[in-house]
Design a protein around this motif. Structure first.
Motif, PDB file in Angstrom:
ATOM      1  N   VAL A  31      69.679  24.250  15.357  1.00 53.54           N
ATOM      2  CA  VAL A  31      70.058  23.704  14.444  1.00 53.54           C
ATOM      3  C   VAL A  31      69.988  24.319  12.958  1.00 53.54           C
ATOM      4  CG1 VAL A  31      69.219  21.617  12.680  1.00 53.54           C
ATOM      5  CG2 VAL A  31      69.273  21.412  15.202  1.00 53.54           C
ATOM      6  N   ILE A  32      71.173  24.442  12.345  1.00 54.91           N
ATOM      7  CA  ILE A  32      71.154  24.944  11.193  1.00 54.91           C
ATOM      8  C   ILE A  32      71.319  24.084   9.854  1.00 54.91           C
ATOM      9  CG2 ILE A  32      72.888  26.501   9.370  1.00 54.91           C
ATOM     10  CD1 ILE A  32      73.118  27.060  13.166  1.00 54.91           C
ATOM     11  N   ALA A  33      70.425  24.054   9.222  1.00 62.73           N
ATOM     12  CA  ALA A  33      70.059  22.807   7.955  1.00 62.73           C
ATOM     13  C   ALA A  33      70.429  23.645   6.706  1.00 62.73           C
ATOM     14  CB  ALA A  33      68.727  22.342   7.972  1.00 62.73           C
ATOM     15  N   THR A  34      71.301  22.879   5.845  1.00 64.40           N
ATOM     16  CA  THR A  34      71.771  23.499   4.665  1.00 64.40           C
ATOM     17  C   THR A  34      71.050  22.587   3.433  1.00 64.40           C
ATOM     18  OG1 THR A  34      73.971  22.448   3.951  1.00 64.40           O
ATOM     19  CG2 THR A  34      73.910  24.234   5.540  1.00 64.40           C
ATOM     20  N   GLY A  35      71.119  23.209   2.246  1.00 65.19           N
ATOM     21  CA  GLY A  35      70.359  22.666   1.021  1.00 65.19           C
ATOM     22  C   GLY A  35      70.466  23.340   0.049  1.00 65.19           C
ATOM     23  N   ARG A  36      70.490  22.939  -1.284  1.00 66.05           N
ATOM     24  CA  ARG A  36      70.705  23.904  -2.454  1.00 66.05           C
ATOM     25  C   ARG A  36      69.616  24.429  -2.906  1.00 66.05           C
ATOM     26  NH1 ARG A  36      74.448  20.103  -6.078  1.00 66.05           N
ATOM     27  NH2 ARG A  36      72.952  18.671  -5.520  1.00 66.05           N
ATOM     28  N   ALA A  37      68.499  24.050  -2.408  1.00 72.49           N
ATOM     29  CA  ALA A  37      66.958  24.401  -3.180  1.00 72.49           C
ATOM     30  C   ALA A  37      66.303  24.687  -1.916  1.00 72.49           C
ATOM     31  CB  ALA A  37      66.443  23.060  -3.967  1.00 72.49           C
ATOM     32  N   ALA A  38      65.566  26.191  -2.069  1.00 71.36           N
ATOM     33  CA  ALA A  38      64.738  26.553  -0.935  1.00 71.36           C
ATOM     34  C   ALA A  38      63.503  25.457  -0.548  1.00 71.36           C
ATOM     35  CB  ALA A  38      64.211  27.868  -1.350  1.00 71.36           C
ATOM     36  N   ASP A  39      62.924  25.078  -1.723  1.00 74.08           N
ATOM     37  CA  ASP A  39      61.763  24.335  -1.488  1.00 74.08           C
ATOM     38  C   ASP A  39      61.853  23.084  -0.748  1.00 74.08           C
ATOM     39  OD1 ASP A  39      63.163  23.341  -3.636  1.00 74.08           O
ATOM     40  OD2 ASP A  39      61.395  22.475  -4.458  1.00 74.08           O
ATOM     41  N   ARG A  40      63.100  22.494  -0.938  1.00 72.57           N
ATOM     42  CA  ARG A  40      63.445  21.196  -0.117  1.00 72.57           C
ATOM     43  C   ARG A  40      63.858  21.462   1.287  1.00 72.57           C
ATOM     44  NH1 ARG A  40      67.045  17.052  -3.119  1.00 72.57           N
ATOM     45  NH2 ARG A  40      65.979  15.723  -1.367  1.00 72.57           N
ATOM     46  N   LEU A  41      64.224  22.900   1.816  1.00 76.56           N
ATOM     47  CA  LEU A  41      64.237  23.048   3.087  1.00 76.56           C
ATOM     48  C   LEU A  41      63.156  23.468   3.831  1.00 76.56           C
ATOM     49  CD1 LEU A  41      67.443  25.440   2.327  1.00 76.56           C
ATOM     50  CD2 LEU A  41      67.463  23.204   3.580  1.00 76.56           C
ATOM     51  N   THR A  42      62.004  23.468   3.178  1.00 70.44           N
ATOM     52  CA  THR A  42      60.733  23.829   3.783  1.00 70.44           C
ATOM     53  C   THR A  42      60.384  22.932   5.038  1.00 70.44           C
ATOM     54  OG1 THR A  42      59.980  25.053   1.921  1.00 70.44           O
ATOM     55  CG2 THR A  42      58.424  24.434   3.402  1.00 70.44           C
ATOM     56  N   PRO A  43      60.463  21.890   4.823  1.00 64.65           N
ATOM     57  CA  PRO A  43      60.190  20.824   6.002  1.00 64.65           C
ATOM     58  C   PRO A  43      61.096  20.929   7.238  1.00 64.65           C
ATOM     59  CG  PRO A  43      60.128  19.608   3.999  1.00 64.65           C
ATOM     60  CD  PRO A  43      60.756  20.957   3.695  1.00 64.65           C
ATOM     61  N   LEU A  44      62.471  21.447   7.023  1.00 63.75           N
ATOM     62  CA  LEU A  44      63.497  21.654   7.952  1.00 63.75           C
ATOM     63  C   LEU A  44      62.918  22.848   8.743  1.00 63.75           C
ATOM     64  CD1 LEU A  44      66.120  20.475   5.848  1.00 63.75           C
ATOM     65  CD2 LEU A  44      65.897  19.721   7.997  1.00 63.75           C
ATOM     66  N   ARG A  45      62.380  23.920   7.905  1.00 61.93           N
ATOM     67  CA  ARG A  45      62.055  25.192   8.376  1.00 61.93           C
ATOM     68  C   ARG A  45      61.009  25.117   9.432  1.00 61.93           C
ATOM     69  NH1 ARG A  45      62.949  27.763   4.078  1.00 61.93           N
ATOM     70  NH2 ARG A  45      60.685  27.671   3.709  1.00 61.93           N
ATOM     71  N   ASP A  46      60.111  24.384   8.845  1.00 61.74           N
ATOM     72  CA  ASP A  46      58.798  24.201   9.585  1.00 61.74           C
ATOM     73  C   ASP A  46      59.069  23.226  10.823  1.00 61.74           C
ATOM     74  OD1 ASP A  46      57.422  25.326   7.578  1.00 61.74           O
ATOM     75  OD2 ASP A  46      56.652  23.542   6.580  1.00 61.74           O
ATOM     76  N   ALA A  47      59.935  22.587  10.923  1.00 64.38           N
ATOM     77  CA  ALA A  47      60.501  21.845  12.164  1.00 64.38           C
ATOM     78  C   ALA A  47      61.098  22.720  13.237  1.00 64.38           C
ATOM     79  CB  ALA A  47      61.251  20.568  11.943  1.00 64.38           C
ATOM     80  N   GLY A  48      61.463  23.954  12.791  1.00 64.67           N
ATOM     81  CA  GLY A  48      62.355  24.916  13.661  1.00 64.67           C
ATOM     82  C   GLY A  48      63.625  24.985  13.512  1.00 64.67           C
ATOM     83  N   ALA A  49      64.325  24.458  12.215  1.00 64.87           N
ATOM     84  CA  ALA A  49      65.698  24.742  11.907  1.00 64.87           C
ATOM     85  C   ALA A  49      65.787  26.052  11.272  1.00 64.87           C
ATOM     86  CB  ALA A  49      66.147  23.631  11.118  1.00 64.87           C
ATOM     87  N   GLN A  50      67.072  26.554  11.476  1.00 64.70           N
ATOM     88  CA  GLN A  50      67.273  27.680  10.572  1.00 64.70           C
ATOM     89  C   GLN A  50      68.118  27.054   9.655  1.00 64.70           C
ATOM     90  OE1 GLN A  50      70.441  30.258  12.499  1.00 64.70           O
ATOM     91  NE2 GLN A  50      71.224  30.864  10.408  1.00 64.70           N
ATOM     92  N   THR A  51      67.574  27.522   8.210  1.00 65.74           N
ATOM     93  CA  THR A  51      67.921  27.107   7.013  1.00 65.74           C
ATOM     94  C   THR A  51      68.611  28.008   6.305  1.00 65.74           C
ATOM     95  OG1 THR A  51      65.464  27.709   5.877  1.00 65.74           O
ATOM     96  CG2 THR A  51      65.842  25.535   6.815  1.00 65.74           C
ATOM     97  N   GLU A  52      69.548  27.407   5.337  1.00 60.11           N
ATOM     98  CA  GLU A  52      70.524  28.051   4.730  1.00 60.11           C
ATOM     99  C   GLU A  52      70.869  27.448   3.597  1.00 60.11           C
ATOM    100  OE1 GLU A  52      72.252  30.975   5.575  1.00 60.11           O
ATOM    101  OE2 GLU A  52      71.849  31.314   7.550  1.00 60.11           O
ATOM    102  N   ILE A  53      70.469  28.482   2.410  1.00 58.00           N
ATOM    103  CA  ILE A  53      70.853  28.006   0.984  1.00 58.00           C
ATOM    104  C   ILE A  53      72.394  27.835   0.825  1.00 58.00           C
ATOM    105  CG2 ILE A  53      70.525  27.987  -1.516  1.00 58.00           C
ATOM    106  CD1 ILE A  53      67.782  29.300  -0.922  1.00 58.00           C
ATOM    107  N   ALA A  54      73.122  26.450   0.752  1.00 56.92           N
ATOM    108  CA  ALA A  54      74.431  26.543   0.513  1.00 56.92           C
ATOM    109  C   ALA A  54      74.651  24.966   0.068  1.00 56.92           C
ATOM    110  CB  ALA A  54      75.066  27.066   1.887  1.00 56.92           C
ATOM    111  N   ASP A  55      75.848  25.034  -0.624  1.00 59.79           N
ATOM    112  CA  ASP A  55      76.146  23.748  -1.140  1.00 59.79           C
ATOM    113  C   ASP A  55      77.152  23.040  -0.345  1.00 59.79           C
ATOM    114  OD1 ASP A  55      77.035  21.523  -2.645  1.00 59.79           O
ATOM    115  OD2 ASP A  55      77.540  22.701  -4.445  1.00 59.79           O
ATOM    116  N   ALA A  56      76.730  21.997   0.170  1.00 60.52           N
ATOM    117  CA  ALA A  56      77.916  21.328   1.266  1.00 60.52           C
ATOM    118  C   ALA A  56      78.852  20.657   0.640  1.00 60.52           C
ATOM    119  CB  ALA A  56      76.904  20.006   1.933  1.00 60.52           C
ATOM    120  N   THR A  57      78.921  20.688  -0.756  1.00 58.29           N
ATOM    121  CA  THR A  57      80.334  20.259  -1.249  1.00 58.29           C
ATOM    122  C   THR A  57      81.303  21.284  -1.630  1.00 58.29           C
ATOM    123  OG1 THR A  57      79.453  20.372  -3.673  1.00 58.29           O
ATOM    124  CG2 THR A  57      78.849  18.162  -2.136  1.00 58.29           C
TER     125      THR A  57
END
Length: 213
Positions: A31-57
């Motif tokens: 799973v690659i999970a995107t969001g615009r703020a690093a701190d809001r991606l922390t729970p996803l990273r802790d769950a095992g997702a690869q996180t990417e700071i990127a604007d989905a729009t």
């Protein structure tokens, strides 16, 4: 679902995003999970997702992400939100502008990942909509209009997949579908539905509406 699928959850920092990521990872997906703020991606990273700071729009940012990832088997844009009330007179331009990113994310992600999803042996694109599109109310006209536009775009994606396969004389392998929630979106219901996207072949799934329950 088949394990080892690569799934992009674009704008995944909501409760629904975390629930969906967790369910996909448990099923064996990358799973690659995107969001615009690093701190809001922390729970996803802790769950095992690869996180990417990127604007989905942003088509530019989603295209850059697609180029970095290469093979992708599914993309689910999860940018959402609700504004409404006040009857038709209460449907302000400010509320409309606040709802617009959901449609922008559907457009940007579907375009940016079009080639990778069609190249997958089982590509999937799906959006989250609402039953309000079947009975729009004056107090939610902005919201209903945005969801209806998102559904229309997703159906166009489905037609594009079917046409590309037909023109190539190939079996349809990519599918585009709509999830419709009645009332508030239930994260667990969405998670189950996303995992089940590979339970049906593309020809059966493409251009369908799936009720979330």
């Amino acid at each position: 679902m088949t394990a080892t699928r690569t799934v992009v959850l674009a704008g995944a920092t909501s409760d629904a995003g975390l629930a969906t990521a967790t369910a996909l990872i448990a099923a064996g997906a990358r799973v690659i999970a995107t969001g615009r703020a690093a701190d809001r991606l922390t729970p996803l990273r802790d769950a095992g997702a690869q996180t990417e700071i990127a604007d989905a729009t942003s088509f530019v940012e989603m295209t850059a992400l697609a180029a970095r990832l290469g093979t992708v088997d599914a993309v689910i844009p999860l940018v959402g939100g609700w504004r409404g009330g006040g009857g038709l007179a209460g449907q302000s331009d400010e509320d409309f502008d606040a709802l617009l990113p959901a449609l922008q994310a559907v457009r940007a992600t579907s375009r940016a990942f079009d080639a990778p999803l069609r190249a997958s042996d089982a590509g999937r694109f799906a959006i989250v909509s609402s039953t309000v599109v079947t009975r729009p109310l004056a107090g939610g006209a902005n919201y209903a209009a945005m969801k209806a536009a998102s559904e229309a775009w997703t159906r166009a994606v489905a037609q594009g997949y079917a046409k590309a396969a037909r023109d190539a004389g190939a079996e349809l392998r990519a599918a585009s579908a709509v999830f419709r929630a009645e009332g508030a979106l239930q994260p667990d219901a969405l998670a189950r539905a996303v995992v089940a996207l590979w339970d049906r072949d593309a020809a059966e799934l493409n251009d369908t509406v799936i009720a979330l329950s």
